[in-house]
Motif scaffolding. Structure first.
Motif, PDB file in Angstrom:
ATOM      1  N   ILE A  35      -1.088  -2.293   5.497  1.00  0.00           N
ATOM      2  CA  ILE A  35      -1.712  -3.597   5.232  1.00  0.00           C
ATOM      3  C   ILE A  35      -2.880  -3.431   4.260  1.00  0.00           C
ATOM      4  CG2 ILE A  35      -3.011  -5.500   6.274  1.00  0.00           C
ATOM      5  CD1 ILE A  35      -1.301  -5.110   8.806  1.00  0.00           C
ATOM      6  N   ILE A  39      -2.397  -5.783   0.995  1.00  0.00           N
ATOM      7  CA  ILE A  39      -3.304  -6.920   0.789  1.00  0.00           C
ATOM      8  C   ILE A  39      -4.425  -6.475  -0.134  1.00  0.00           C
ATOM      9  CG2 ILE A  39      -4.955  -8.495   1.835  1.00  0.00           C
ATOM     10  CD1 ILE A  39      -3.260  -8.644   4.248  1.00  0.00           C
ATOM     11  N   SER A 274       3.899  -3.804   8.509  1.00  0.00           N
ATOM     12  CA  SER A 274       2.941  -4.104   7.430  1.00  0.00           C
ATOM     13  C   SER A 274       3.598  -4.946   6.341  1.00  0.00           C
ATOM     14  CB  SER A 274       2.354  -2.817   6.840  1.00  0.00           C
ATOM     15  OG  SER A 274       3.360  -1.993   6.306  1.00  0.00           O
ATOM     16  N   CYS A 278       2.380  -8.925   5.565  1.00  0.00           N
ATOM     17  CA  CYS A 278       1.781  -9.182   4.251  1.00  0.00           C
ATOM     18  C   CYS A 278       2.609 -10.131   3.395  1.00  0.00           C
ATOM     19  CB  CYS A 278       1.551  -7.864   3.524  1.00  0.00           C
ATOM     20  SG  CYS A 278       0.322  -6.830   4.351  1.00  0.00           S
ATOM     21  N   TYR A 282       1.133 -13.444   1.708  1.00  0.00           N
ATOM     22  CA  TYR A 282       1.229 -13.617   0.254  1.00  0.00           C
ATOM     23  C   TYR A 282       1.787 -14.994  -0.106  1.00  0.00           C
ATOM     24  CZ  TYR A 282       0.334  -8.812  -1.384  1.00  0.00           C
ATOM     25  OH  TYR A 282      -0.244  -7.626  -1.726  1.00  0.00           O
TER      26      TYR A 282
END
Length: 487
Positions: A35, A39, A274, A278, A282
């Motif tokens: 992550i 990110i 993860s 994400c 997004y």
């Protein structure tokens, strides 16, 4: 002497037993590493360029396509990680299945992926850091915050903040993986909180007119002083290719397998969790961002030229919510540090794996016995990344990183399929369901996305691979441990 020689699984197991790396990472630390890397680049940096240069409001669809492409590769990575839980990621997987020349090409591609990714994030961090300083009334001179290609004045210029943040991260990584992971865990909590804040707070300022048309007509715009076709279905696809480097995080999880406590179970878990978390974040952020302000406002030659560097913060500024911009800018400035940390950490472990196999000089595989980290490796890497980040514009770096990522993902899909055929009896704690279908889909979509990158990015990337092959035949092939079994 064959360039197709394969490193036996028994040799990987012997490497694991001799490894001086400390196994300190549990499944949630590994998930936080994923992550932490994912990110950052995509949300805080490339949403602006992705919307204006490629897809418009349909950037959310670009993230969907990139996410689907990643799912195929992530499943293949997970199976490999359950068989070969070693540092080196896709490089090691190819070495154990297809052969040395393929492993070298993938390793060299991963260097492109992680090095360019690190440089991109360092440049982006500099943009947010400068914005944060301006909020508190401090303005650094342009010649100290701009690479020479982007500098509008005369004389010397460099991106000093980008240079210094790399040096700071290297100094933290040298102290030990456990300390770096603890710092990363804290930053990830802060960063995810900031992203959720953006989604919730930004939703109140969405103007649905900004989503119309959701997929703008194809048109020619000016990017880096050159005409460029954007929007339409092709823009969505090219947008997915351009933002692809944002998904490098789950790949970084596999590079840390050598330091995982229970790698065969925890690495596949961290990769998949993860990626899913994400991708959802997004999509939501890109919808909120393009709803708050028009995608045309990210034009670097328009009313808000700095919005391209720090798009999320500027979206709130333009919406008249400067207070939110403070929160986002501070969170992004801190949050991008963890992206940089994970990418450099991943790069150093790939160097470590290649050096252990004799394909690059032994200096890269020396591990400091006190910290359990490849100190010299990190210092050399940090000096190179810091220097290039200080003198190179961001757009060139990001697309080359996407090429390296897509190339590595393609090769992993090929390699896991080959290994399933050649060694079906290997113990696999995670198996890709319907492997032939998943592998073919992963190979096809990744190759297609590679063709959608800019011609310059493709040329630079192929040049990079050409240089890599030259180094392999001049040094790696001769010094390979498989070529010198007595060593």
């Amino acid at each position: 002497m064959s360039i197709w020689r394969v490193k036996p699984v028994s040799a990987f197991e012997a490497d694991m037993k001799k490894s001086q790396l400390k196994r300190v990472l549990g499944k949630w630390s590994l998930t936080a590493i994923g992550i932490g890397a994912i990110i950052g680049g995509g949300i805080f940096v490339l949403t602006g360029t992705g919307a204006y240069n490629h897809a418009g409001p349909a950037l959310a669809l670009s993230f969907v396509i990139a996410g689907i492409a990643c799912v195929f590769a992530a499943l293949c990575y997970s199976e490999f990680a359950s068989i070969l839980p070693v540092e080196g990621s896709a490089y090691a997987y190819a070495y154990g299945t297809i052969g040395e020349i393929f492993a070298w090409i993938i390793g060299w591609g991963l260097i492109l992926e992680y090095a360019m990714g690190s440089m991109t994030v360092a440049v982006s961090w500099s943009g947010y850091f400068n914005k944060m300083l301006k909020m508190f009334g401090i303005k650094l001179p342009e010649w100290l915050t701009t690479d020479p290609a982007s500098y509008t004045g005369e004389g010397f210029s460099m991106n000093l903040p980008a240079f210094l943040i790399v040096i700071l991260v290297i100094s933290l990584l040298i102290k030990g993986t456990e300390k770096a992971a603890s710092a990363n865990n804290f930053i990830v909590i802060l960063k995810v909180s900031a992203v959720i804040f953006v989604i919730i707070a930004g939703a109140f300022f969405i103007n649905v007119d900004n989503w119309s048309p959701f997929i703008p007509d194809v048109q020619t715009i000016i990017v880096d002083e050159k005409p460029h076709q954007a929007y339409g279905l092709k823009g969505i696809i090219s947008g997915a290719a351009a933002i692809f480097f944002a998904y490098v995080g789950f790949d970084a999880v596999s590079t840390q397998a050598g330091e995982a406590i229970n790698p065969k179970k925890d690495v596949p878990f961290a990769i998949i969790v993860s990626l899913l978390v994400c991708t959802i974040l997004y999509i939501l952020v890109s919808l909120v961002l393009t709803g708050m302000i028009s995608y045309q406002d990210f034009n670097p030659l328009g009313k808000y030229p700095e919005a391209i560097k720090a798009p999320v913060a500027y979206a709130f500024d333009i919406a008249g919510q400067a207070w939110a911009g403070y929160i986002i800018t501070i969170a992004a400035t801190v949050g991008l540090i963890s992206v940089l940390m994970v990418m450099i950490m991943g790069q150093s472990r790939i160097f470590l794996g290649m050096s252990k196999d004799g394909l690059i000089p032994p200096v890269f595989s020396k591990v400091n016995p006190l910290s359990g980290t490849p100190k010299t490796n990190l210092m050399i890497l940090g000096g190179f990344i810091a220097t290039v980040a200080a003198f190179t514009p961001i757009s060139k770096l990001a697309e080359m990183c996407s090429f390296g990522t897509l190339f590595a993902f393609t090769m992993v899909c090929v390699a896991v399929w080959i290994l399933r055929i050649k060694q079906p009896g290997l113990e696999r704690t995670f198996k890709v369901p319907a492997l032939p279908v998943i592998a073919v889909c992963g190979i096809a979509i990744n190759i297609y996305l590679m063709t959608q990158l800019s011609l310059d990015a493709q040329k630079f990337s192929m040049g990079w691979l050409g240089i890599g092959l030259l180094i392999y035949f001049l040094y790696g092939k001769r010094n390979s441990k498989l070529n010198n079994p007595q060593n």
